[in-house]
Scaffold this active site. Structure first.
Site, PDB file in Angstrom:
ATOM      1  N   GLU A 249       0.889  -1.172   0.000  1.00 56.24           N
ATOM      2  CA  GLU A 249       0.000   0.000   0.000  1.00 56.24           C
ATOM      3  C   GLU A 249       0.915   1.207   0.000  1.00 56.24           C
ATOM      4  OE1 GLU A 249      -1.178   3.097   1.346  1.00 56.24           O
ATOM      5  OE2 GLU A 249      -2.013   2.199   3.171  1.00 56.24           O
ATOM      6  N   CYS A 286      -1.821   8.382   4.322  1.00 54.07           N
ATOM      7  CA  CYS A 286      -1.895   7.994   2.909  1.00 54.07           C
ATOM      8  C   CYS A 286      -3.208   8.452   2.289  1.00 54.07           C
ATOM      9  CB  CYS A 286      -1.704   6.497   2.752  1.00 54.07           C
ATOM     10  SG  CYS A 286      -2.608   5.558   3.939  1.00 54.07           S
TER      11      CYS A 286
END
Ligand code: NAP
Length: 509
Positions: A249, A286
Site C-alpha cells: 500500500e 496515505c
C-alpha cells in the site's frame, strides 16, 4: 564479531533514545524463517476459537504494556491523544479479527455434493475453502507506529488467517516495535502458540528486508510505505524462483472534486474542512487530500482566500522523522517550482526542522495536464488547487489520475447526480469513492476498501484495512472426494462449527 544495533531517535530533539536493538544477520533471519515455517505446520490447523483467543490476548497485553504510549510519543513526535487513540484502534482491530475467525464463515466454505448417478458421468464431491498461504513478512509503516505496524492490520489479518508473521521493524520506531513484539510473544506463550508464530527483525539499510522477501519460506509480503519501497520489494519478489504476492500500500493524492454549487453555498466551511483534513496528523496520512479540483469561476478567489486563512491558523508540527521532513520540504518545493504553479500560502514563521510547514499551491488545469510531476504525492501538510476552465477540462483532469486509494466528490445532491461521467471515471481509478466527506479517517469495518489500482497498491483487488484484509493471506483449496474425517471442520458434512456455507449453489446460513 562486532554486534551492530539500531537505536531510536526523538524527532523533536534529534537525540538518541535508550535501547539498542540488534540487527539480524543472515543466519538469524534464516533460523527465524525456519521457525516460522515449523510453527505454520501446527498453527494453520488451529481452530478459529484458539486464534481468536490469541488475538484477544495480544490486545490485552498491548493495553497493559508499560511505557508504550510514552515510547511511541518519543519516537514519533505524535501527541498523546493521537497515540492513545491509535492504540485503541490497534486493539479493536485485533478483536475484530478475533470475532471474524471465532465466527468462522470468512473461509468461504463452498460444497458441491457428489451425484453418483449423474449422466453421462458421475459428479465428484468437491469442497473448497480458504487456506493459509504460509509465513507472512510484514514491513511496517512509519506514520502509524501502532495501527499499521508490529501488531497492526497486516499482522492481525495474517495471524487470523493462520499464518506466522515475521515483522521487519521500522527504523523510525524500534523501541515501540520492541514493546509490542514482547506483548505478542507474551500472548503467544500464555495461549500456548507454537514457537516461531511471531518474530521480529531489525535491519540497517535494506539488506535484512530484502533477505526476508527472497527467503524461500516466505509465502507473502505486506508493506505500507513509499511507492519506491513498495515497488522495489514487489519487483524483488517477482525475481524469486517461486514468485510470491507482495501486498504493498503505497499512498496516493486522493483528489477531491469540489463542484461549483456546493462551493458557492459554503465556501468558508469547505475551506476549513479541507484545511483540517490536509493538516490532520501533519499531513502524514496515505489518505491525505493532496489535490483539490475546482471549476475556475468567480467564487474561486474567495475560496482560495478562505483556504489560506484556514491554513494560517495551523502551526507547523513535528514530522515523524528527519527523512520524512526532508522529503516533504523537497517535494513541496519541487511542486511549487513547476511552471505555472503559484504558491498561494506557505507558513513562513518559525518553522524549523522537523516541523513541516503547511502550504497550498494552485495551478491551471491545462498546465496540470501537461506535467505528470504535479500528481505526485507530497507526504505532509500540502495541497494543490487545480482550476479547470470548464466541465470538459474537469473530466480530463479526472481521467488523467493514476490509481488512487480514494477520490471524493463534494456537491449538492442534484449536481452530484448530474456528474455521472465524473462518477464513472473516478470509479475506474479508486478503491473508495467518497461523497461530501473527507478521505482522512479510515473506518476499520467489514466493508472498508483501503486499496486501489496501481500505484496506490500493487494489487487493487485487496484491502489492507478491515476484515477483508484477511483474504490477502489465504488461497482457495478444494478437496475432491476427501474422507470426512480428513476434512477441516469447516467442510465436514455435519457442519460442526455451524458456519455459513454455500451448498450446491445455495447459501446455508
Ligand atoms: P519507506 O521508505 O517506503 O519504508 C517502509 C519500510 O520498508 C521500512 O521498513 C524500510 O526499511 C523498508 N524499505 C523501503 N524500501 C526498501 C527496499 N528497497 N528494500 C528493502 N526494504 C525497504 O516508507 P517510510 O520510511 O515509512 O516513509 C518514507 C516515505 O513513504 C514518506 O515520505 C511517504 O512519501 C511514504 N509513505 C507512505 C505511506 C502510506 O501510507 N502509503 C506511509 C508512510 C510513508 P528501513 O526501515 O530500513 O528504512
Amino acid at each position: 564479531m562486532s554486534v551492530k544495533y539500531i537505536v531510536g531517535t526523538n524527532p523533536k530533539t534529534g537525540e538518541s533514545l535508550v535501547g539498542e536493538f540488534p540487527i539480524s544477520g543472515k543466519e538469524e533471519v534464516n533460523t527465524i524463517m525456519k521457525d516460522a515455517w515449523k510453527a505454520w505446520q501446527e498453527y494453520r490447523d488451529f481452530s478459529g476459537k484458539k486464534k481468536g483467543q490469541f488475538l484477544r490476548t495480544i490486545a490485552e497485553e498491548i493495553e497493559q504494556a508499560e511505557g508504550l504510549v510514552e515510547r511511541v510519543m518519543e519516537e514519533s513526535g505524535l501527541p498523546e491523544g493521537r497515540v492513545r487513540g491509535e492504540r485503541g484502534r490497534t486493539c479493536n482491530q485485533l478483536r475484530l479479527f478475533a470475532s471474524l475467525v471465532e465466527e468462522g464463515s470468512w473461509v468461504e466454505a463452498t460444497i458441491d455434493k457428489a451425484q453418483q448417478d449423474r449422466q453421462p458421468i458421475p459428479k465428484a464431491d468437491i469442497r473448497k475453502m480458504l487456506y493459509p498461504t504460509g509465513p507472512v513478512v510484514v514491513f511496517t509503516a512509519s506514520n502509524f507506529p501502532l495501527a499499521f505496524s508490529t501488531a497492526g492490520g497486516d499482522t492481525a489479518s495474517a495471524l487470523a488467517s493462520g499464518n506466522p508473521v515475521v515483522v521487519k521493524a521500522h527504523e523510525s520506531h524500534p523501541g515501540t516495535n520492541d514493546i509490542v513484539s514482547k506483548a505478542i510473544l507474551r500472548a503467544a506463550e500464555k495461549i500456548g502458540m507454537p514457537e516461531g508464530v511471531f518474530a521480529t527483525v531489525y535491519g540497517q539499510g535494506y539488506e535484512t528486508g530484502q533477505q526476508l522477501v527472497l527467503h524461500p519460506l516466505t509465502k507473502a509480503v505486506a508493506f505500507t510505505g513509499s511507492l519506491r519501497g513498495g515497488k522495489a520489494l514487489y519487483d524483488l519478489a517477482g525475481k524469486r524462483a517461486e514468485p510470491i504476492p507482495v501486498f504493498a500500500e503505497m499512498g496516493s493524492v486522493n483528489p477531491i472534486f469540489i463542484l461549483p454549487n456546493k462551493l458557492k453555498a459554503n465556501s468558508d466551511g469547505l475551506a476549513t474542512q479541507m484545511a483540517q483534513s490536509v493538516n490532520l496528523g501533519v499531513g502524514q496520512f496515505c489518505t491525505n487530500p493532496g489535490i483539490l479540483v475546482v471549476l475556475d469561476n468567480e467564487d474561486i478567489p474567495g475560496f482560495t482566500s478562505s483556504l489560506k486563512e484556514a491554513f494560517s491558523q495551523i502551526s507547523p508540527s513535528c514530522m515523524l522523522n528527519a527523512g520524512i521532513f526532508d522529503n516533504f520540504e523537497k517535494k513541496k518545493k519541487h511542486i511549487l517550482d513547476q511552471e505555472g504553479v503559484q504558491s498561494e500560502y506557505e507558513f513562513n514563521g518559525n518553522g524549523s526542522a522537523p516541523n513541516g510547514r503547511p502550504a497550498v499551491g494552485s495551478v491551471l488545469a491545462d498546465q496540470f495536464l501537461k506535467n505528470g510531476d504535479l500528481q505526485e504525492e507530497v507526504f505532509g501538510p500540502f495541497t494543490l488547487l487545480v482550476k479547470c476552465k470548464n466541465q470538459e477540462e474537469l473530466l480530463k483532469v479526472a481521467r488523467q489520475f493514476e490509481g488512487q486509494l480514494t477520490a471524493t466528490i463534494m456537491g449538492q445532491d442534484d449536481e452530484v447526480l448530474a456528474h455521472k461521467e465524473l462518477f464513472n471515471i473516478l470509479r475506474e481509478k479508486v478503491g473508495r469513492l467518497i461523497f461530501n466527506g473527507v478521505p482522512t479517517g479510515v473506518e476499520v469495518c467489514h466493508s472498508m476498501q483501503h486499496g486501489g489500482p496501481f500505484p496506490a497498491t500493487t494489487d487493487g483487488r485487496f484491502t489492507s484495512v478491515g476484515t477483508a484484509a484477511i483474504k490477502r493471506f489465504a488461497r482457495p483449496l478444494a478437496y475432491q472426494n476427501c474422507p470426512d474425517a480428513l476434512l477441516p471442520d469447516e467442510l465436514k458434512e455435519a457442519n460442526p462449527l455451524g458456519i455459513s456455507r454455500v451448498v450446491d449453489g445455495k447459501l446455508e446460513a
